[in-house]
Write an enzyme that holds these catalytic residues in place. Structure first.
Site: not given
Ligand code: GUN
Length: 286
Positions: A53, A97, A120
């Site tokens: 990422k 994460q 997200d």
């Protein structure tokens, strides 16, 4: 092979090129899009995902920071860090994460992220917005799958779609996105009694169960589009999806590979969401 391959690696390069152009335009106006990624613990797969990422941000001209903490980090410290990032004008997107070490209250952590920086799409505000038909941030994997379906012009209106797996970040939002696109959606899961009964009549199957080779050729209708979200490891350590690729590609009309399918698209759509977040702030303050 009869199926047309939907190549996520190639398509993600196209998406990243668009992202780079948009990032450059925003940077020129003094609003370089910025993403903060937080990794707690040392889960090996999560470390790879986070590295990818950050690398993608660097390659597309986004500002990024990566906070790495030991699994012993107290929850209050993580919440304080998220609060600081919520107020940091250089940061437009925040991603914690997952999975988090078990002593964290996962829901409390996700809810602590400002809904405006929740790239997200997991905050209840964003999940609710999707459910009510007015999405703000789409979770990156379903967003990537939709981009793949659009790229090969798979018609969704009136189609029969089956999603296998009902996770919060993939299965459930995927079902709602497909519903919005006009598909009749069946969401199958661990307790579904006869999975093949549903998949055999589907025009589109999205496999996101986390179960190697769960979807076999006898479960697929000729010509169906098969999207494999699974990322599993074989006993030999090789990557494999939820679809028995070699057999299903002889039956399906479209298929995504693993690796090189949905995975790269998920990262690209994270960048797209971050750009969108930065663009919104620009609109708010100009
Ligand atoms: N871990 C695996 N997939 C994801 C994802 O989409 N978002 C976050 N935050 N963590 C993940």
């Amino acid at each position: 092979m009869t199926a047309q391959l939907i190549n996520g690696s190639t398509l993600s390069k196209t998406v990243c090129a668009e992202v780079a152009m948009r990032a450059a335009a925003l940077t020129k106006k003094g609003h370089q899009p910025g993403l903060a990624v937080i990794l707690v613990g040392d889960d090996p797969a999560s470390r790879v995902y986070v590295r990818n990422k950050i690398k993608a941000c660097q390659e597309s001209g986004l500002y990024s920071i990566c906070d790495r903490y030991p699994a012993t980090l107290p929850e209050a410290e993580l919440l304080a860090r998220i609060d600081a990032l919520n107020h940091d004008p250089a940061i437009h997107g925040i991603l914690v994460q997952l999975p988090l070490p078990s002593h964290f209250n996962r829901r409390a952590i996700i809810e602590a992220i400002s809904p405006d920086k929740d790239v997200d799409g997991l905050h209840t505000v964003n999940a609710g917005a999707l459910m009510s038909g007015a999405p703000r941030f789409l979770p990156c994997t379903p967003y990537g799958v939709m981009r793949m379906l659009t790229a090969v012009q798979i018609p969704l209106e009136g189609s029969q779609a089956v999603v296998i797996g009902c996770s919060e970040s993939v299965g459930k939002p995927m079902a709602f996105v497909l519903l919005e696109a006009g598909a009749t959606v069946t969401l199958c899961h661990r307790q579904t009694r006869d999975l093949a009964l549903y998949t055999r009549s589907a025009d589109l199957i999205v496999a996101a169960a986390g179960h190697p080779k769960l979807l076999t050729a006898d479960m697929v209708k000729t010509g169906a589009a098969v999207i494999d979200v699974g990322i599993n490891r074989t006993a030999e350590g090789a990557l494999c999806g939820d679809v028995d690729f070699d057999a299903v590609k002889e039956i399906a009309g479209f298929i995504t590979p693993v690796p090189g399918g949905v995975g790269p698209m998920t990262i690209s759509m994270l960048l797209v969401n971050t750009i969108q977040a930065a663009q919104r702030t620009l609109k708010t303050y100009s």
